[in-house]
Design a protein around this motif. Structure first.
Motif, PDB file in Angstrom:
ATOM      1  N   GLU A  81      44.313  39.647  50.837  1.00  0.00           N
ATOM      2  CA  GLU A  81      44.494  38.438  50.037  1.00  0.00           C
ATOM      3  C   GLU A  81      43.957  37.209  50.748  1.00  0.00           C
ATOM      4  O   GLU A  81      43.528  36.245  50.105  1.00  0.00           O
ATOM      5  CB  GLU A  81      45.959  38.256  49.701  1.00  0.00           C
ATOM      6  CG  GLU A  81      46.478  39.273  48.726  1.00  0.00           C
ATOM      7  CD  GLU A  81      47.922  39.008  48.346  1.00  0.00           C
ATOM      8  OE1 GLU A  81      48.388  37.861  48.511  1.00  0.00           O
ATOM      9  OE2 GLU A  81      48.573  39.947  47.890  1.00  0.00           O
ATOM     10  N   ASP A  82      43.977  37.186  52.074  1.00  0.00           N
ATOM     11  CA  ASP A  82      43.536  36.014  52.820  1.00  0.00           C
ATOM     12  C   ASP A  82      42.075  36.150  53.291  1.00  0.00           C
ATOM     13  O   ASP A  82      41.688  35.565  54.290  1.00  0.00           O
ATOM     14  CB  ASP A  82      44.456  35.777  54.009  1.00  0.00           C
ATOM     15  CG  ASP A  82      44.440  36.947  54.980  1.00  0.00           C
ATOM     16  OD1 ASP A  82      43.944  38.022  54.611  1.00  0.00           O
ATOM     17  OD2 ASP A  82      44.937  36.758  56.118  1.00  0.00           O
ATOM     18  N   TYR A  83      41.274  36.905  52.556  1.00  0.00           N
ATOM     19  CA  TYR A  83      39.895  37.176  52.940  1.00  0.00           C
ATOM     20  C   TYR A  83      39.078  35.888  53.077  1.00  0.00           C
ATOM     21  O   TYR A  83      38.311  35.721  54.006  1.00  0.00           O
ATOM     22  CB  TYR A  83      39.258  38.110  51.912  1.00  0.00           C
ATOM     23  CG  TYR A  83      37.809  38.434  52.192  1.00  0.00           C
ATOM     24  CD1 TYR A  83      37.461  39.329  53.191  1.00  0.00           C
ATOM     25  CD2 TYR A  83      36.795  37.834  51.461  1.00  0.00           C
ATOM     26  CE1 TYR A  83      36.138  39.632  53.452  1.00  0.00           C
ATOM     27  CE2 TYR A  83      35.453  38.128  51.724  1.00  0.00           C
ATOM     28  CZ  TYR A  83      35.152  39.024  52.714  1.00  0.00           C
ATOM     29  OH  TYR A  83      33.844  39.327  52.978  1.00  0.00           O
TER      30      TYR A  83
END
Length: 86
Positions: A81-83
């Motif tokens: 999700e924090d790519y």
């Protein structure tokens, strides 16, 4: 806007819609087992003579596709999700 009202109507009565769907599928399986309704004289394989063969075949095919897609997704297609936060 008429379609939106229909969707809301069905969503409000979701348990009833599910029961009706399951009942319809069960009725089709029962009708498939009656020889006078479905002619199986020209079936190509022995398995096609079994009641609900194509229903079970379709269900298993869908399950295989879902398991394959989830495995493929977890193997590297999906990202964290924090790519983009790095």
């Amino acid at each position: 806007m008429k379609l939106l009202r229909i969707i809301e109507f069905l969503r409000d009565r979701l348990p009833t819609v599910v029961r009706i769907g399951i009942g319809a599928l069960a009725l089709l399986i029962v009708l498939d087992a009656i020889p006078a309704v479905v002619d199986k004289a020209h079936a190509h394989t022995a398995a096609e003579h079994l009641p609900a063969f194509w229903s079970v075949f379709g269900l298993l095919g869908c399950l295989v596709l879902v398991v394959f897609a989830k495995t493929f997704g977890h193997a590297g297609v999906s990202t964290r999700e924090d790519y983009y936060d790095e």
